[in-house]
Write an enzyme that holds these catalytic residues in place. Sequence first.
Site, PDB file in Angstrom:
ATOM      1  N   GLY A  17      52.661  32.844  34.516  1.00 32.82           N
ATOM      2  CA  GLY A  17      52.221  34.036  33.771  1.00 32.82           C
ATOM      3  C   GLY A  17      53.297  34.441  32.772  1.00 32.82           C
ATOM      4  N   GLY A  20      52.319  36.651  29.871  1.00 34.49           N
ATOM      5  CA  GLY A  20      51.569  37.876  30.186  1.00 34.49           C
ATOM      6  C   GLY A  20      52.352  39.144  29.885  1.00 34.49           C
ATOM      7  N   ASP A  21      51.674  40.255  30.121  1.00 33.73           N
ATOM      8  CA  ASP A  21      52.236  41.575  29.820  1.00 33.73           C
ATOM      9  C   ASP A  21      53.512  41.857  30.624  1.00 33.73           C
ATOM     10  OD1 ASP A  21      51.877  44.369  28.743  1.00 33.73           O
ATOM     11  OD2 ASP A  21      51.776  44.776  30.894  1.00 33.73           O
ATOM     12  N   ARG A  51      48.461  28.914  30.957  1.00 34.23           N
ATOM     13  CA  ARG A  51      47.447  27.889  30.647  1.00 34.23           C
ATOM     14  C   ARG A  51      47.426  27.492  29.180  1.00 34.23           C
ATOM     15  NH1 ARG A  51      42.347  30.975  32.690  1.00 34.23           N
ATOM     16  NH2 ARG A  51      43.641  32.468  31.603  1.00 34.23           N
ATOM     17  N   GLU A 215      52.039  60.241  36.403  1.00 32.01           N
ATOM     18  CA  GLU A 215      52.034  59.482  35.151  1.00 32.01           C
ATOM     19  C   GLU A 215      51.205  60.242  34.122  1.00 32.01           C
ATOM     20  OE1 GLU A 215      51.858  54.920  36.009  1.00 32.01           O
ATOM     21  OE2 GLU A 215      50.468  55.917  37.349  1.00 32.01           O
ATOM     22  N   ASP A 234      46.628  51.388  44.729  1.00 32.21           N
ATOM     23  CA  ASP A 234      47.533  50.989  43.642  1.00 32.21           C
ATOM     24  C   ASP A 234      48.928  51.577  43.813  1.00 32.21           C
ATOM     25  OD1 ASP A 234      47.965  49.689  41.079  1.00 32.21           O
ATOM     26  OD2 ASP A 234      48.128  51.702  40.243  1.00 32.21           O
ATOM     27  N   HIS A 239      54.166  51.734  46.747  1.00 29.03           N
ATOM     28  CA  HIS A 239      55.340  52.461  46.235  1.00 29.03           C
ATOM     29  C   HIS A 239      55.651  53.733  47.036  1.00 29.03           C
ATOM     30  CE1 HIS A 239      54.905  49.760  42.969  1.00 29.03           C
ATOM     31  NE2 HIS A 239      53.940  50.392  42.369  1.00 29.03           N
TER      32      HIS A 239
HETATM   33  P1  NAP Z   1      48.352  39.462  32.187  1.00 29.33           P
HETATM   34  O1  NAP Z   1      48.941  40.151  30.998  1.00 29.33           O
HETATM   35  O2  NAP Z   1      46.874  39.337  32.286  1.00 29.33           O
HETATM   36  O3  NAP Z   1      49.000  38.004  32.255  1.00 29.33           O
HETATM   37  C1  NAP Z   1      48.512  36.998  33.103  1.00 29.33           C
HETATM   38  C2  NAP Z   1      49.308  35.730  32.876  1.00 29.33           C
HETATM   39  O4  NAP Z   1      48.814  34.718  33.738  1.00 29.33           O
HETATM   40  C3  NAP Z   1      49.199  35.176  31.449  1.00 29.33           C
HETATM   41  O5  NAP Z   1      50.448  34.615  31.102  1.00 29.33           O
HETATM   42  C4  NAP Z   1      48.149  34.094  31.592  1.00 29.33           C
HETATM   43  O6  NAP Z   1      48.323  33.178  30.562  1.00 29.33           O
HETATM   44  C5  NAP Z   1      48.498  33.545  32.980  1.00 29.33           C
HETATM   45  N1  NAP Z   1      47.372  32.892  33.654  1.00 29.33           N
HETATM   46  C6  NAP Z   1      46.133  33.379  33.859  1.00 29.33           C
HETATM   47  N2  NAP Z   1      45.379  32.482  34.523  1.00 29.33           N
HETATM   48  C7  NAP Z   1      46.173  31.401  34.748  1.00 29.33           C
HETATM   49  C8  NAP Z   1      45.968  30.162  35.393  1.00 29.33           C
HETATM   50  N3  NAP Z   1      44.791  29.813  35.939  1.00 29.33           N
HETATM   51  N4  NAP Z   1      47.001  29.292  35.451  1.00 29.33           N
HETATM   52  C9  NAP Z   1      48.199  29.609  34.911  1.00 29.33           C
HETATM   53  N5  NAP Z   1      48.446  30.776  34.293  1.00 29.33           N
HETATM   54  C10 NAP Z   1      47.447  31.663  34.205  1.00 29.33           C
HETATM   55  O7  NAP Z   1      48.835  40.143  33.543  1.00 29.33           O
HETATM   56  P2  NAP Z   1      50.160  41.019  33.799  1.00 29.33           P
HETATM   57  O8  NAP Z   1      49.885  42.428  33.401  1.00 29.33           O
HETATM   58  O9  NAP Z   1      51.324  40.335  33.199  1.00 29.33           O
HETATM   59  O10 NAP Z   1      50.245  41.021  35.387  1.00 29.33           O
HETATM   60  C11 NAP Z   1      50.677  39.903  36.117  1.00 29.33           C
HETATM   61  C12 NAP Z   1      50.831  40.300  37.585  1.00 29.33           C
HETATM   62  O11 NAP Z   1      51.807  41.324  37.692  1.00 29.33           O
HETATM   63  C13 NAP Z   1      49.552  40.871  38.212  1.00 29.33           C
HETATM   64  O12 NAP Z   1      49.496  40.506  39.569  1.00 29.33           O
HETATM   65  C14 NAP Z   1      49.746  42.380  38.107  1.00 29.33           C
HETATM   66  O13 NAP Z   1      49.028  43.074  39.097  1.00 29.33           O
HETATM   67  C15 NAP Z   1      51.257  42.458  38.344  1.00 29.33           C
HETATM   68  N6  NAP Z   1      51.871  43.670  37.778  1.00 29.33           N
HETATM   69  C16 NAP Z   1      51.805  43.901  36.443  1.00 29.33           C
HETATM   70  C17 NAP Z   1      52.429  45.018  35.921  1.00 29.33           C
HETATM   71  C18 NAP Z   1      52.411  45.305  34.447  1.00 29.33           C
HETATM   72  O14 NAP Z   1      53.031  46.299  34.045  1.00 29.33           O
HETATM   73  N7  NAP Z   1      51.784  44.497  33.627  1.00 29.33           N
HETATM   74  C19 NAP Z   1      53.100  45.926  36.774  1.00 29.33           C
HETATM   75  C20 NAP Z   1      53.156  45.636  38.136  1.00 29.33           C
HETATM   76  C21 NAP Z   1      52.547  44.505  38.614  1.00 29.33           C
HETATM   77  P3  NAP Z   1      47.127  32.205  30.076  1.00 29.33           P
HETATM   78  O15 NAP Z   1      45.950  33.075  29.846  1.00 29.33           O
HETATM   79  O16 NAP Z   1      47.658  31.538  28.863  1.00 29.33           O
HETATM   80  O17 NAP Z   1      46.950  31.256  31.171  1.00 29.33           O
END
Ligand code: NAP
Length: 482
Positions: A17, A20-21, A51, A215, A234, A239
């Site tokens: 990931g 990702g965000d 991916r 928040e 959540d 937390h």
């Molecule tokens: P996101 O922005 O949707 O990113 C998801 C990532 O996973 C992307 O890099 C995506 O890239 C990759 N991905 C998706 N399907 C895949 C697959 N089949 N194989 C390989 N890579 C794959 O999600 P996020 O916000 O970063 O969150 C990621 C995790 O952190 C989640 O579990 C979320 O609950 C947790 N989290 C996030 C935050 C936050 O602030 N964002 C805070 C706390 C926890 P591709 O589409 O190119 O594959």
Amino acid sequence: MNTRKTPVNVFDLVVFGGTGDLARRKILPAMFKRFCAGEMPDGSRLIGVARRAMPAEAYRDMVRAALDEFLKTPIDPEAVEHFLQRIEYVQLDAQGEDGWQSLAEMMLPDRMRAFYFSVGPSLFSDLAARLRLWGLADENSRIVVEKPFGHDLETAKALNAELATHFKECQIYRIDHYLGKETVQNLMAVRFGNMLFEPLWNSQYIDHIQITVAETVGVGGRGAYYQKAGAMRDMMQNHMMQLLCLIAMEPPAKFDPEAVRDEKLKVIRALDPVEPHHIIRGQYTSGEDVASFREDVADARSKTESFIALKCHLSNWRWAGTPFYLRTGKRLKTRSSQITVVFKDAPHSIFGPASGRHNNELTIQLQPDEGIILDVTIKEPGAGGMKLIDVPLDMSFAEALGPKADAADAYERLIMDVIRGNQTLFMRNDEVEAAWAWTDPVIKGWELRGDVPKPYDSFANGPDDSSQLLRRDKREWRGIKR
Ligand code: NAP
């Protein structure tokens, strides 16, 4: 706490990931800062995985852009270029076989590798299984698992069981970034490093404890996830529960992972079931320029809560009779996370009723400005007689420690703990399951009753019933009004 730095050996951090965000906002900036601090020894690499097809150079551009966007302090362009030389990219599908061979070939023997699961939770099991399949689950490997860890007790148990078939518990790091905050760790230092507080840290001297995580943001683009989760799953189950554990636990014999986690587990197990009338749920309504919760989750009849407040008790010797009030919500008036320990009034006021009621409060502020404040009662200055006022002894870390204040973000600290192999600030399997075992009946209770969350104004204090919860006990919330 140990102030000596544990040396870091050469390592690989593989971020599933990586585009990702979370990776762009937190993980990549955190690693750049650790690189600048000299904690990425020569040869160490950060390997982004996702991916989408992308040459490594394009991924490096993405990393550079993320650092520009999300690092608050000015960055040294030369340091960025050196950091980028440590970055690689692998295109891979967590649910298929594409790309795994490339990743396996890239891994080097005899070095620690941490696989950070920064992907949606539905991929956690796939990743663990494929790491095993491709020979990457050996003793050199650690995995970092993001939240949410399960949706309820059953799914959390299933995920724990699945991970345990591929990795030993000592290789699994369930991350809760709240535990990486400086003040949260300072909470342990304050409690267990000073004689001053611990003798008073019990129901005899403490009236009640409040934990607020407020928040201003709504659910944003996470509507689909949030509609299924709600504030209880959540925030409260993880937390808030972790903060409660740290504030309420017995002193561990040593500051080591098992001793600390054993004590936290005892707190969760001592929690009484919550009475239905001690639970207040809410949903934000639309406001100026902002949509309502129901619009955000695209469900006009949603019964999911964006706010929850509850009163709970711990059945143990230390805390019998002391209520804990916990609340968390979105679209509230201020962004503020704090724990307030409200001490009891002095048993007898020698200054008479005219001096008013005064008691000590210890506030542990987690955000926005980390610090610890102790309210003490003093005489109001001047010649107007003996009038008492409460004044804060304020220890804002930034002010108190000046340049020594560690500006490290929670993710920096936690990722380096993974690299160093220190699990103290990560949740153990039994802790997560115990937290769900307490949470599940609360959720099932309101589902069976068909409770509908109370509407509340955006950018205010949450539903009125939440204030009533404390007013009934002749208390009031601290923390959101500023
Ligand atoms: P996101 O922005 O949707 O990113 C998801 C990532 O996973 C992307 O890099 C995506 O890239 C990759 N991905 C998706 N399907 C895949 C697959 N089949 N194989 C390989 N890579 C794959 O999600 P996020 O916000 O970063 O969150 C990621 C995790 O952190 C989640 O579990 C979320 O609950 C947790 N989290 C996030 C935050 C936050 O602030 N964002 C805070 C706390 C926890 P591709 O589409 O190119 O594959």
